[in-house]
Write a protein that holds these residues in place. Structure first.
Motif, PDB file in Angstrom:
ATOM      1  N   SER A   4       0.840  -1.211   0.000  1.00  0.00           N
ATOM      2  CA  SER A   4       0.000   0.000   0.000  1.00  0.00           C
ATOM      3  C   SER A   4       0.872   1.258   0.000  1.00  0.00           C
ATOM      4  N   THR A   5       1.995   1.198   0.706  1.00  0.00           N
ATOM      5  CA  THR A   5       2.913   2.348   0.727  1.00  0.00           C
ATOM      6  C   THR A   5       3.407   2.641  -0.681  1.00  0.00           C
ATOM      7  N   LEU A   6       3.710   1.573  -1.412  1.00  0.00           N
ATOM      8  CA  LEU A   6       4.192   1.730  -2.791  1.00  0.00           C
ATOM      9  C   LEU A   6       3.117   2.387  -3.664  1.00  0.00           C
ATOM     10  N   PHE A   7       1.864   1.970  -3.464  1.00  0.00           N
ATOM     11  CA  PHE A   7       0.766   2.539  -4.256  1.00  0.00           C
ATOM     12  C   PHE A   7       0.383   3.942  -3.780  1.00  0.00           C
ATOM     13  N   ASN A   8       0.777   4.297  -2.556  1.00  0.00           N
ATOM     14  CA  ASN A   8       0.566   5.682  -2.143  1.00  0.00           C
ATOM     15  C   ASN A   8       1.552   6.594  -2.863  1.00  0.00           C
ATOM     16  N   GLN A   9       2.703   6.017  -3.218  1.00  0.00           N
ATOM     17  CA  GLN A   9       3.717   6.799  -3.935  1.00  0.00           C
ATOM     18  C   GLN A   9       3.461   6.820  -5.437  1.00  0.00           C
ATOM     19  N   HIS A  10       2.884   5.735  -5.967  1.00  0.00           N
ATOM     20  CA  HIS A  10       2.658   5.612  -7.423  1.00  0.00           C
ATOM     21  C   HIS A  10       1.216   5.194  -7.654  1.00  0.00           C
ATOM     22  N   LYS A  11       0.437   6.054  -8.296  1.00  0.00           N
ATOM     23  CA  LYS A  11      -0.996   5.731  -8.466  1.00  0.00           C
ATOM     24  C   LYS A  11      -1.195   4.547  -9.422  1.00  0.00           C
ATOM     25  N   THR A  12      -0.345   4.475 -10.421  1.00  0.00           N
ATOM     26  CA  THR A  12      -0.472   3.390 -11.399  1.00  0.00           C
ATOM     27  C   THR A  12       0.867   2.674 -11.517  1.00  0.00           C
ATOM     28  N   ILE A  13       0.824   1.343 -11.440  1.00  0.00           N
ATOM     29  CA  ILE A  13       2.059   0.548 -11.547  1.00  0.00           C
ATOM     30  C   ILE A  13       1.859  -0.529 -12.600  1.00  0.00           C
ATOM     31  N   PHE A  14       2.890  -0.741 -13.395  1.00  0.00           N
ATOM     32  CA  PHE A  14       2.866  -1.787 -14.425  1.00  0.00           C
ATOM     33  C   PHE A  14       3.648  -2.986 -13.898  1.00  0.00           C
ATOM     34  N   CYS A 182      12.264   3.415 -18.489  1.00  0.00           N
ATOM     35  CA  CYS A 182      11.296   3.241 -17.401  1.00  0.00           C
ATOM     36  C   CYS A 182      12.007   3.053 -16.071  1.00  0.00           C
ATOM     37  N   ASN A 183      11.229   3.261 -15.008  1.00  0.00           N
ATOM     38  CA  ASN A 183      11.766   3.154 -13.665  1.00  0.00           C
ATOM     39  C   ASN A 183      11.340   1.816 -13.041  1.00  0.00           C
ATOM     40  N   LEU A 184      12.320   0.958 -12.799  1.00  0.00           N
ATOM     41  CA  LEU A 184      12.034  -0.316 -12.118  1.00  0.00           C
ATOM     42  C   LEU A 184      12.009  -0.007 -10.625  1.00  0.00           C
ATOM     43  N   ILE A 185      10.787   0.006 -10.046  1.00  0.00           N
ATOM     44  CA  ILE A 185      10.691   0.434  -8.635  1.00  0.00           C
ATOM     45  C   ILE A 185      10.854  -0.736  -7.665  1.00  0.00           C
ATOM     46  N   GLY A 186      10.846  -1.946  -8.196  1.00  0.00           N
ATOM     47  CA  GLY A 186      11.049  -3.092  -7.312  1.00  0.00           C
ATOM     48  C   GLY A 186      10.800  -4.387  -8.051  1.00  0.00           C
ATOM     49  N   TRP A 187      11.142  -5.486  -7.373  1.00  0.00           N
ATOM     50  CA  TRP A 187      10.904  -6.787  -7.993  1.00  0.00           C
ATOM     51  C   TRP A 187      10.401  -7.775  -6.957  1.00  0.00           C
ATOM     52  N   ILE A 188       9.773  -8.818  -7.451  1.00  0.00           N
ATOM     53  CA  ILE A 188       9.200  -9.857  -6.588  1.00  0.00           C
ATOM     54  C   ILE A 188       9.853 -11.181  -6.945  1.00  0.00           C
ATOM     55  N   ALA A 189      10.327 -11.888  -5.928  1.00  0.00           N
ATOM     56  CA  ALA A 189      10.860 -13.238  -6.152  1.00  0.00           C
ATOM     57  C   ALA A 189       9.701 -14.202  -5.979  1.00  0.00           C
ATOM     58  N   ASN A 190       9.309 -14.857  -7.054  1.00  0.00           N
ATOM     59  CA  ASN A 190       8.195 -15.803  -6.984  1.00  0.00           C
ATOM     60  C   ASN A 190       8.749 -17.225  -7.034  1.00  0.00           C
ATOM     61  N   TYR A 191       8.698 -17.873  -5.872  1.00  0.00           N
ATOM     62  CA  TYR A 191       9.282 -19.218  -5.751  1.00  0.00           C
ATOM     63  C   TYR A 191       8.347 -20.262  -6.362  1.00  0.00           C
ATOM     64  N   ILE A 192       8.257 -20.240  -7.697  1.00  0.00           N
ATOM     65  CA  ILE A 192       7.299 -21.127  -8.380  1.00  0.00           C
ATOM     66  C   ILE A 192       7.630 -22.608  -8.194  1.00  0.00           C
ATOM     67  N   GLU A 193       8.888 -22.898  -7.910  1.00  0.00           N
ATOM     68  CA  GLU A 193       9.275 -24.314  -7.725  1.00  0.00           C
ATOM     69  C   GLU A 193       9.647 -24.608  -6.278  1.00  0.00           C
ATOM     70  N   GLY A 194       9.238 -23.748  -5.349  1.00  0.00           N
ATOM     71  CA  GLY A 194       9.578 -23.946  -3.945  1.00  0.00           C
ATOM     72  C   GLY A 194      10.863 -23.218  -3.566  1.00  0.00           C
ATOM     73  N   ASP A 195      11.049 -23.033  -2.248  1.00  0.00           N
ATOM     74  CA  ASP A 195      12.188 -22.211  -1.812  1.00  0.00           C
ATOM     75  C   ASP A 195      13.343 -23.089  -1.319  1.00  0.00           C
ATOM     76  N   SER A 196      13.867 -23.900  -2.214  1.00  0.00           N
ATOM     77  CA  SER A 196      15.049 -24.713  -1.896  1.00  0.00           C
ATOM     78  C   SER A 196      16.240 -23.791  -1.622  1.00  0.00           C
TER      79      SER A 196
END
Ligand SMILES: Nc1ncnc2c1ncn2[C@@H]1O[C@H](COP(=O)(O)OP(=O)(O)OP(=O)(O)O)[C@@H](O)[C@H]1O
Ligand SMILES: C[C@H](N)[C@H](N)CCCCCC(=O)O
Ligand SMILES: [Mg+2]
Length: 226
Positions: A4-14, A182-196
């Motif tokens: 929510s903090t991120l969306f308070n800073q940026h109204k629209t995120i791609f 463009c501005n890369l404001i962050g990234w998400i690590a998605n452990y699609i195969e588990g967090d080995s």
């Protein structure tokens, strides 16, 4: 980081990803749920989708053929917005959208996207826009979705599907986002195969290589952003 903090800073995120099928919709749906929980009126937008299937439960909406991503986002936002609002451009075949558009003899270009984007500009206090495929998704033989994102100067979140090959894909995608202006404001690590342990080492490598912060780590089967 609180979403929510991120969306308070940026109204629209791609939201983009290191490839197709890396969990953009999965992570976007978790974000939507978290934002609703924080009482933020979030509008999830999936401007272009490719691939439809039959959803008997959508009988009431008069539109039983729908795209899986659109339905996921529609359900995540508790059906506050219609499927047509969430996903205005839909192709039946699960293939690269510019090819699907050609086959359907439809235009797919900046102009069509701009019209769709104008149509939803007043929806929601904040907006999360999901691309399709990876960063440089073709719209037609000369235009890329990444160029449209750059034209609108939308801040970008990158979902990394953690698996073999993601190191290269993550660095290339981050570099490409920057090269697009463009501005890369962050990234998400998605452990699609588990967090080995190996998966965690991959994430640690990407973390120390990128300037953008790791916003969230998402576990396999996670149902809420924590
Ligand atoms: N963390 C996770 N745990 C369990 N399943 C996941 C996770 N992330 C993704 N998936 C599953 O992997 C598949 C691909 O994910 P998703 O549809 O979110 O990818 P995408 O990047 O949005 O793909 P597209 O380019 O088609 O939009 C889906 O079936 C999704 O439910
Ligand atoms: C159909 C699929 N699930 C996605 N929605 C579209 C993926 C397009 C990928 C284009 C490419 O980079 O080859
Ligand atoms: Mg998706």
């Amino acid at each position: 980081m609180n979403i929510s903090t991120l969306f308070n800073q940026h109204k629209t995120i791609f939201i983009t990803g290191t490839d197709t099928e890396v969990g953009k919709t999965f992570c976007a749906s978790l974000m939507v749920k978290a934002l609703l929980k924080d009482n933020l009126d979030i509008f999830p937008f999936k401007p272009i989708s490719a691939g439809t299937q039959y959803y008997p439960e959508l009988e009431a909406s008069n539109n039983t053929m729908a795209n899986e991503d659109a339905v996921c986002l529609y359900n995540a936002v508790q059906r506050r917005y219609s499927l047509d609002q969430i996903n205005p451009i839909v192709f039946d075949q699960p293939i690269a959208p510019h090819i699907a558009a050609k086959m359907a003899q439809q235009a797919l270009d900046f102009n069509r996207l701009d019209i769709a984007y104008k149509g939803i500009k007043d929806l929601g206090e904040v907006q999360l826009i999901e691309g399709a495929g990876g960063w440089h998704l073709p719209l037609n033989d000369s235009e890329l979705l990444s160029e449209w994102v750059a034209q609108h100067q939308l801040p970008v979140i990158m979902v990394v599907g953690v698996k073999l090959g993601c190191l290269n894909h993550a660095l290339l995608t981050a570099q490409a986002i920057e090269q697009s202006g463009c501005n890369l404001i962050g990234w998400i690590a998605n452990y699609i195969e588990g967090d080995s342990d190996i998966a965690k080492q991959n994430v640690a490598f990407i973390k120390q290589k990128l300037n953008a912060p790791l916003i969230h780590s998402v576990q396999q089967g996670q149902t809420e952003l924590v």
